[in-house]
Scaffold this active site. Sequence first.
Site, PDB file in Angstrom:
ATOM      1  N   TYR A  41       0.826  -1.203   0.000  1.00 26.74           N
ATOM      2  CA  TYR A  41       0.000   0.000   0.000  1.00 26.74           C
ATOM      3  C   TYR A  41       0.865   1.259   0.000  1.00 26.74           C
ATOM      4  O   TYR A  41       0.610   2.205  -0.758  1.00 26.74           O
ATOM      5  CB  TYR A  41      -0.918  -0.010   1.224  1.00 26.74           C
ATOM      6  CG  TYR A  41      -1.919   1.125   1.257  1.00 26.74           C
ATOM      7  CD1 TYR A  41      -2.992   1.153   0.375  1.00 26.74           C
ATOM      8  CD2 TYR A  41      -1.790   2.169   2.175  1.00 26.74           C
ATOM      9  CE1 TYR A  41      -3.910   2.191   0.396  1.00 26.74           C
ATOM     10  CE2 TYR A  41      -2.707   3.207   2.210  1.00 26.74           C
ATOM     11  CZ  TYR A  41      -3.766   3.215   1.317  1.00 26.74           C
ATOM     12  OH  TYR A  41      -4.673   4.245   1.332  1.00 26.74           O
ATOM     13  N   LYS A  46       0.847   4.143  -2.961  1.00 26.35           N
ATOM     14  CA  LYS A  46       0.530   5.553  -2.727  1.00 26.35           C
ATOM     15  C   LYS A  46       1.742   6.448  -2.976  1.00 26.35           C
ATOM     16  O   LYS A  46       1.595   7.608  -3.395  1.00 26.35           O
ATOM     17  CB  LYS A  46      -0.011   5.749  -1.311  1.00 26.35           C
ATOM     18  CG  LYS A  46      -1.402   5.151  -1.108  1.00 26.35           C
ATOM     19  CD  LYS A  46      -2.431   5.726  -2.082  1.00 26.35           C
ATOM     20  CE  LYS A  46      -3.832   5.259  -1.796  1.00 26.35           C
ATOM     21  NZ  LYS A  46      -4.838   5.831  -2.722  1.00 26.35           N
TER      22      LYS A  46
END
Length: 249
Positions: free
Chosen positions: A149, A153
Amino acid sequence: MGKKFAGKRALVTGAGRGIGKAIVIELVKEGAYVIALSRTKANLEKLKEEVPEIEIVSVDVKNWKETEDEVKKLGPIDLLVNNAGVISLQAVGSITEEEVDNCFAVNVKAVINISQIVAKGMIERKTGGAIVNISSQAAIIGLPNHATYCASKGAVDQVTKVLALELGSHKIRVNSVNPTVVLTDMGATAIKSYGEGKEVEDALKAKIPLGKFCEVNDVVKATLFLLSDEDAGMITGAQLPLDGGYIIQ
């Protein structure tokens, strides 16, 4: 006072619930014609019952070609919010190829795919425009069990900067919003990765100087601020942390 986005056409992805839904509702209040895009048709239909004036499009942004085809049909877009996202919580040593591919397909590839289609239309019409990517504090700092993740991002923020660089001469502004844990279903999943109970929540809040998590409305307000040429006309390529000071420690 006139509505801030009167006469503007906006596209919001991941619009069926949570942050995306709230952004759709607020954009409509501010006069925009909004196209709400989401994978889950039932969520979109429920949203349209609440806000009948919106247009809804059901497509899985993981599918590059189907998404490309659908977005190209939408006509001119002045404002784009890339909100669709998934969270990935796997510890190093248990990260799977499937999880990486899924996370990057939604969080990164879809942002590139949709943004370049919308930006091309803005360039051809010579109208300029604004794009906001919903990123995360995970783009800026490392978090346990968030390797995939965080990487996705971080990629979103780098894509944001390159889009801003390449599109600035066409009067297209591109920025990202980077919240800490937001009180949504996805946020609850992130909290549970640290454990269960009030003690866990209190411990996480203690790491935030302001002592609280991010509210959905905080993200909505920041997004509309960055979409507005009146409010943020000189801002592009920026990361706007909504983290209560977490990343300064």
